[in-house]
Scaffold this motif. Sequence first.
Motif, PDB file in Angstrom:
ATOM      1  N   MET A  59       0.820  -1.206   0.000  1.00  0.00           N
ATOM      2  CA  MET A  59       0.000   0.000   0.000  1.00  0.00           C
ATOM      3  C   MET A  59       0.857   1.260   0.000  1.00  0.00           C
ATOM      4  O   MET A  59       1.978   1.270   0.499  1.00  0.00           O
ATOM      5  N   ARG A  60       0.279   2.313  -0.553  1.00  0.00           N
ATOM      6  CA  ARG A  60       0.857   3.646  -0.469  1.00  0.00           C
ATOM      7  C   ARG A  60      -0.263   4.660  -0.612  1.00  0.00           C
ATOM      8  O   ARG A  60      -1.135   4.524  -1.481  1.00  0.00           O
ATOM      9  N   ASP A  61      -0.273   5.672   0.262  1.00  0.00           N
ATOM     10  CA  ASP A  61      -1.243   6.766   0.190  1.00  0.00           C
ATOM     11  C   ASP A  61      -2.687   6.259   0.143  1.00  0.00           C
ATOM     12  O   ASP A  61      -3.512   6.747  -0.645  1.00  0.00           O
ATOM     13  N   GLY A  62      -2.996   5.247   0.951  1.00  0.00           N
ATOM     14  CA  GLY A  62      -4.369   4.771   1.061  1.00  0.00           C
ATOM     15  C   GLY A  62      -4.863   3.933  -0.097  1.00  0.00           C
ATOM     16  O   GLY A  62      -6.062   3.695  -0.223  1.00  0.00           O
ATOM     17  N   ARG A  63      -3.960   3.441  -0.926  1.00  0.00           N
ATOM     18  CA  ARG A  63      -4.387   2.616  -2.059  1.00  0.00           C
ATOM     19  C   ARG A  63      -3.486   1.392  -2.175  1.00  0.00           C
ATOM     20  O   ARG A  63      -2.347   1.389  -1.681  1.00  0.00           O
ATOM     21  N   VAL A  64      -3.988   0.353  -2.787  1.00  0.00           N
ATOM     22  CA  VAL A  64      -3.206  -0.854  -3.042  1.00  0.00           C
ATOM     23  C   VAL A  64      -2.412  -0.654  -4.328  1.00  0.00           C
ATOM     24  O   VAL A  64      -2.983  -0.411  -5.396  1.00  0.00           O
ATOM     25  N   VAL A  65      -1.095  -0.759  -4.204  1.00  0.00           N
ATOM     26  CA  VAL A  65      -0.213  -0.585  -5.360  1.00  0.00           C
ATOM     27  C   VAL A  65      -0.008  -1.914  -6.081  1.00  0.00           C
ATOM     28  O   VAL A  65       0.039  -1.970  -7.314  1.00  0.00           O
TER      29      VAL A  65
END
Length: 277
Positions: free
Chosen positions: A216-222
């Motif tokens: 995850m990064r910045d509230g999203r799944v990368v």
Amino acid sequence: MSGNPRLDGVGLTLAYERRIVAEGLSVAVPDGSFTVVIGPNACGKSTLLRALARTLRPRAGTVLLDGRDIHALPSRAVARTLGLLPQSSVAPDGITVADLVARGRYPHQGLLRQWSREDERVVAESMAATGVAELADRPVDELSGGQRQRVWIAMALAQQTPLLLLDEPTTWLDVAHQIEVLDLCARLHEEQGRTLVAVLHDLHHAARYATHLIAMRDGRVVAEGDPREVVTADLVQEVFGLPCRIVEDPETGTPLVVPATRRPRLPDAASRVVPTA
């Protein structure tokens, strides 16, 4: 691992008061997996785990447990299916190991079902599985960090839930106790068939122990999937901003992250020229 999820988050908006942590976030935990969530600080890892555990209600979207809205289910029913080891666990003053582990049996009791021999058996087996049986009469607050963490896991085991969520279970532990706790989690997954979801900071541990990785990064799944496919130099750069190269762990064959050096390598002693007088 069946792959079919029993625990899903669909279109989640997660927030604390006015601060939105994630919007439109969707995740699915494969049944029978040891799923690990990784990412930088404040990316939403622990917030996601709290939502999945029903300790944080989403502003929008739905958390599904066995296909049903988790917030529409009775609390006792959820507690019989899903256990949670929070990031910071504080035991009541003076409580013994056996008494704390026994609290894991509360979801199975009620007006018509009181403490039983079955409860005694489960508590004993949970303490044996986590290696704390010999500590049964010791006050929890006298134990080492690694021992206390194993006691909390024993309490979660005593719930006998097929799903177990762990929020940074290795925080504040030295490296030997970190491996001890993660080895225990791996045994619970492999030998008892439990589905585990853990938030971890250490990329090496995540790649070594996970069967399913969510970055995850910045509230999203990368990215998500098998650690051997997910943990790449590009992924680590994107998620953590860390230049690196990936090599094979000589013990497990799993990805090992080697950070790029930020200063020139010094020559070794054998190659140095020593001036003569």
